[in-house]
Design a protein around this motif. Structure first.
Motif, PDB file in Angstrom:
ATOM      1  N   TYR A   1       0.795  -1.398   0.164  1.00  0.00           N
ATOM      2  CA  TYR A   1      -0.062  -0.035  -0.052  1.00  0.00           C
ATOM      3  C   TYR A   1       0.927   1.179   0.016  1.00  0.00           C
ATOM      4  CZ  TYR A   1      -3.922  -3.200   1.150  1.00  0.00           C
ATOM      5  OH  TYR A   1      -4.609  -4.374   1.270  1.00  0.00           O
ATOM      6  N   VAL A   2       1.953   1.279   0.874  1.00  0.00           N
ATOM      7  CA  VAL A   2       2.870   2.255   0.919  1.00  0.00           C
ATOM      8  C   VAL A   2       3.313   2.785  -0.646  1.00  0.00           C
ATOM      9  CG1 VAL A   2       5.267   3.268   1.456  1.00  0.00           C
ATOM     10  CG2 VAL A   2       3.727   1.928   3.017  1.00  0.00           C
TER      11      VAL A   2
ATOM     12  N   ILE B   1      -4.637  15.252 -10.611  1.00  0.00           N
ATOM     13  CA  ILE B   1      -5.362  14.221 -10.825  1.00  0.00           C
ATOM     14  C   ILE B   1      -5.497  13.209  -9.891  1.00  0.00           C
ATOM     15  CG2 ILE B   1      -5.604  12.210 -12.358  1.00  0.00           C
ATOM     16  CD1 ILE B   1      -4.384  14.142 -14.826  1.00  0.00           C
ATOM     17  N   ILE B   2      -6.465  12.670  -9.091  1.00  0.00           N
ATOM     18  CA  ILE B   2      -6.544  11.515  -8.510  1.00  0.00           C
ATOM     19  C   ILE B   2      -6.519  10.307  -9.464  1.00  0.00           C
ATOM     20  CG2 ILE B   2      -7.899  10.140  -6.667  1.00  0.00           C
ATOM     21  CD1 ILE B   2      -8.739  13.018  -5.406  1.00  0.00           C
ATOM     22  N   PHE B   3      -5.744   9.427  -9.449  1.00  0.00           N
ATOM     23  CA  PHE B   3      -5.533   8.593 -10.745  1.00  0.00           C
ATOM     24  C   PHE B   3      -6.168   7.250 -10.065  1.00  0.00           C
ATOM     25  CE2 PHE B   3      -2.956   5.899 -13.464  1.00  0.00           C
ATOM     26  CZ  PHE B   3      -3.549   6.003 -14.347  1.00  0.00           C
ATOM     27  N   VAL B   4      -7.615   6.996 -10.249  1.00  0.00           N
ATOM     28  CA  VAL B   4      -8.256   6.039  -9.602  1.00  0.00           C
ATOM     29  C   VAL B   4      -7.700   4.698 -10.316  1.00  0.00           C
ATOM     30  CG1 VAL B   4     -10.653   5.038  -9.098  1.00  0.00           C
ATOM     31  CG2 VAL B   4     -10.329   7.447  -9.229  1.00  0.00           C
ATOM     32  N   PRO B   5      -7.471   4.688 -11.494  1.00  0.00           N
ATOM     33  CA  PRO B   5      -7.280   3.476 -12.139  1.00  0.00           C
ATOM     34  C   PRO B   5      -5.893   2.969 -11.733  1.00  0.00           C
ATOM     35  CG  PRO B   5      -7.820   4.870 -13.804  1.00  0.00           C
ATOM     36  CD  PRO B   5      -7.623   5.659 -12.530  1.00  0.00           C
TER      37      PRO B   5
ATOM     38  N   SER C   1      -9.266  -6.840  -9.096  1.00  0.00           N
ATOM     39  CA  SER C   1      -8.796  -6.791  -7.813  1.00  0.00           C
ATOM     40  C   SER C   1      -8.171  -5.452  -7.280  1.00  0.00           C
ATOM     41  CB  SER C   1      -7.836  -7.768  -7.476  1.00  0.00           C
ATOM     42  OG  SER C   1      -8.477  -8.961  -7.685  1.00  0.00           O
ATOM     43  N   GLY C   2      -7.843  -4.692  -8.592  1.00  0.00           N
ATOM     44  CA  GLY C   2      -7.100  -3.394  -8.389  1.00  0.00           C
ATOM     45  C   GLY C   2      -7.827  -2.383  -7.728  1.00  0.00           C
ATOM     46  N   PHE C   3      -9.052  -2.230  -7.829  1.00  0.00           N
ATOM     47  CA  PHE C   3      -9.855  -1.330  -7.351  1.00  0.00           C
ATOM     48  C   PHE C   3      -9.704  -1.085  -5.572  1.00  0.00           C
ATOM     49  CE2 PHE C   3     -14.068   0.571  -5.922  1.00  0.00           C
ATOM     50  CZ  PHE C   3     -13.678   2.090  -6.360  1.00  0.00           C
ATOM     51  N   LEU C   4      -9.918  -2.420  -4.837  1.00  0.00           N
ATOM     52  CA  LEU C   4      -9.703  -2.349  -3.627  1.00  0.00           C
ATOM     53  C   LEU C   4      -8.372  -2.118  -3.153  1.00  0.00           C
ATOM     54  CD1 LEU C   4     -12.186  -2.711  -1.884  1.00  0.00           C
ATOM     55  CD2 LEU C   4     -11.645  -4.964  -1.317  1.00  0.00           C
ATOM     56  N   ILE C   5      -7.447  -2.697  -3.810  1.00  0.00           N
ATOM     57  CA  ILE C   5      -6.206  -2.329  -3.357  1.00  0.00           C
ATOM     58  C   ILE C   5      -6.004  -0.817  -3.544  1.00  0.00           C
ATOM     59  CG2 ILE C   5      -3.386  -2.899  -4.061  1.00  0.00           C
ATOM     60  CD1 ILE C   5      -4.458  -5.673  -5.212  1.00  0.00           C
ATOM     61  N   GLY C   6      -6.129  -0.322  -4.551  1.00  0.00           N
ATOM     62  CA  GLY C   6      -6.132   1.111  -4.794  1.00  0.00           C
ATOM     63  C   GLY C   6      -6.910   1.984  -3.828  1.00  0.00           C
TER      64      GLY C   6
END
Lengths: 347, 239
Positions: free
Chosen positions: A20-21, A36-40, A274-279
């Protein structure tokens, strides 16, 4: 819960916290320079893990085609805008950066698909294929609306995330994957077994954070990026091109996302979405750092990792609820203590 | 030929016209001032000249039509602006601010170090505080840093927007002394000021701007004795 279990949970939390760091630092870096909050971001991490797994299974990963399409789109857009500005002399440079450089690793993967390369080479190729994706997305999606509000940029980011996870399903299918471990070693620290993979994750997080620190403290490019983040107008008046700074920020973010994807691939089963939750969990860390401070972001992300690990042990179904609930006190504390950036410049 | 010539420039914000059909020139090695009251459009004029806001008209610098060039290209040509708000990097050290001033230069680190030495000897206060964050400096020191940072770019022309704004009279005098001394290094200066007397005493030529238009122009010596200007801008003579 006894001390042994607590120790295992803490170590586990530190390992996921370290991932996460890396992602949270990428969030802060991109936001500071580009607003930009880079959601992807998490999707890029997942795509890396999935690409690595494809190479391991001797499949051609869909990301190769994606890079080719993005490179072609970005090049056309760049040439069109150069033509409109009457500066066609810069076309060769645009071809090099937007077309040739991104296509080299994609081409190598395309040619070698079907043969099992050594692990180190597979990792290197995966990172090289993933690296150009965020800067190309920046050129295609964000650059035309660079002066838009933070909110509009965020909405576009969310849309981009949905597009990315759709593409993920198309490229990699609905099955989850997990790659082979890179290290087959277990250390015993104070009577607690620690997997080599966890040590590798933590070591990498520390190493790359330190590398970024050196970059921002001692290189002119790093300082120019920092200056753009602090004061865009001031930076432009020094001749620092905002678009160039954005591209570099996205490239660094891409590197962090790719590294975290490589590290997470053997420890978590990764699906196309899975990326969304990790992000999102890394984003909690970035919020704790106020989207500005790298050290506080790192501490916050570690906290999220450890909290998640304990929450999973105590009440597995509620683990995400518990992690996201800490946002409430953090946001309250932030709103009471934060000095607004625009007030600082007044003389 | 003039180093900078601004030809028929107009700037509008929506329907409001901030600058209307303004033309002015700055020759090589000259200090030119634009004076006028608050809201006359002086800042808009400078900001459009550097390319940060859209404008109609033509801007020629050093023999090149730069009207359609982006700000960063203009800066690489040696055309610099020290804006009214200074726009320092407050979280960075004085040294880093100065270093970034030389970002547009391509002449190697030895030349940049030499410029840094020059700036430090011109502003000894900055040398004393080189590790301090820019945000912790006093108003006068910030203005010195803004000037020093602009000099690091080795500009041919420096545009200064209200360099005395918000400074105590004693420091204002010091800043004007420095501006006059910069002139000896060969840099041309376009100085925009509300402090009309100090500006005209420093410059050799002046323009008076009111509600977006140039209403008077002439050598500083004639403007400073013009009874209409004395009544409106120059008052009893105090700074």
């Amino acid at each position: 819960m006894n001390a042994q279990i607590a120790a295992i949970l803490t170590l586990d939390g530190i390992a996921s916290g370290a991932i996460y760091v890396l992602i949270a630092i990428g969030f802060v870096l991109i936001f500071a320079v580009t607003r930009i909050i880079f959601v992807p971001f998490g999707d890029i991490t997942a795509f890396t893990a999935l690409t690595l797994a494809s190479l391991e299974n001797k499949h051609l990963p869909g990301t190769v085609g994606m890079v080719a399409v993005l490179a072609a789109m970005a090049t056309l857009m760049e040439i069109f805008s150069l033509w409109r500005k009457g500066t066609l002399g810069r076309v060769p440079r645009a071809l090099l950066f937007y077309l040739i450089l991104p296509l080299i690793p994609a081409g190598v993967v395309w040619l070698t698909a079907g043969t099992l390369l050594p692990t180190a080479l597979r990792i290197l190729l995966t990172v090289a294929v993933i690296l150009p994706i965020p800067p190309l997305l920046n050129r295609i999606v964000y650059q035309p609306i660079a002066d838009a509000t933070v909110l509009l940029l965020l909405i576009v980011s969310v849309a981009l995330h949905f597009a990315m996870s759709g593409l993920g399903l198309l490229f990699f299918g609905p099955e989850g994957v997990r790659t082979q471990g890179f290290v087959d070693y277990t250390a015993i620290i104070a009577g607690t077994p620690v997997s080599g993979q966890a040590i590798l994750i933590l070591g990498s997080a520390i190493f790359f954070s330190f590398l970024l620190y050196l970059f921002f403290s001692f290189t002119l490019t790093g300082k120019a990026l920092h200056a753009t983040a602090l004061n865009r107008t001031g930076a432009r008046l020094m001749g620092i091109r905002p678009q160039q700074a954005c591209t570099i920020a996205f490239l660094l973010g891409a590197l962090l996302a790719a590294i975290s994807g490589i590290l997470i691939a053997p420890v978590n089963t990764i699906f196309y979405d899975s990326g969304f939750l990790i992000g999102l969990k890394s984003f909690v860390g970035a919020i704790i750092g106020g989207m500005v401070s790298f050290p506080v972001t790192a501490i916050g992300s570690m906290l999220v990792g450890i909290l998640e690990s304990f929450a999973a042990f105590l009440s597995s179904p509620f683990k995400d609820v518990i992690v996201f609930s800490i946002l409430i006190p953090v946001l309250l504390w932030r709103s009471y203590t934060l000095v607004h950036a625009e007030d600082e410049d007044e003389e | 030929m003039a180093l900078l010539s601004i030809e028929n420039v107009s700037v509008s914000y929506g329907k409001a016209e901030a600058v209307r059909n303004v033309s002015l020139e700055v020759d090589r090695g000259q200090i030119v001032t634009v004076i006028g009251p608050n809201g006359a459009g002086k800042t808009s004029l400078l900001t459009s000249a550097i390319g940060m806001i859209p404008a109609s008209g033509r801007v020629v610098f050093d023999g090149v039509d730069i009207t359609s060039l982006p700000t960063e290209d203009r800066i690489e040509m040696g055309f610099c602006l020290v804006p009214e708000r200074r726009e320092l990097f407050s979280e960075m050290s004085v040294y880093d601010n100065l270093l970034l001033g030389a970002y547009s230069r391509r002449d190697g680190s030895a030349a940049i170090r030499a410029s840094m030495e020059e700036v430090y000897s011109r502003f000894p206060r900055l040398r004393e505080r080189h590790t301090q964050k820019a945000g912790t400096l006093s108003g006068g020191e910030r203005q010195m840093l803004a000037l020093g940072r602009a000099l690091m770019a080795k500009p041919k022309l420096l545009m200064l927007d209200e360099p005395s704004l918000g400074l105590a009279p004693l420091i204002t005098r010091e800043i004007f002394r420095i501006i006059a001394s910069l002139h000896e290094t060969g840099v041309s200066i376009l100085l925009v000021e509300q402090n009309a007397r100090a500006a005209l005493e420093t410059a050799s030529f002046g323009y008076v701007m009111e509600t977006g238009e140039i209403v008077h122009s002439g050598s500083s010596a004639t403007l400073i004795d013009d009874p209409r200007l004395i009544a409106t801008y120059l008052g009893g003579g105090a700074h």
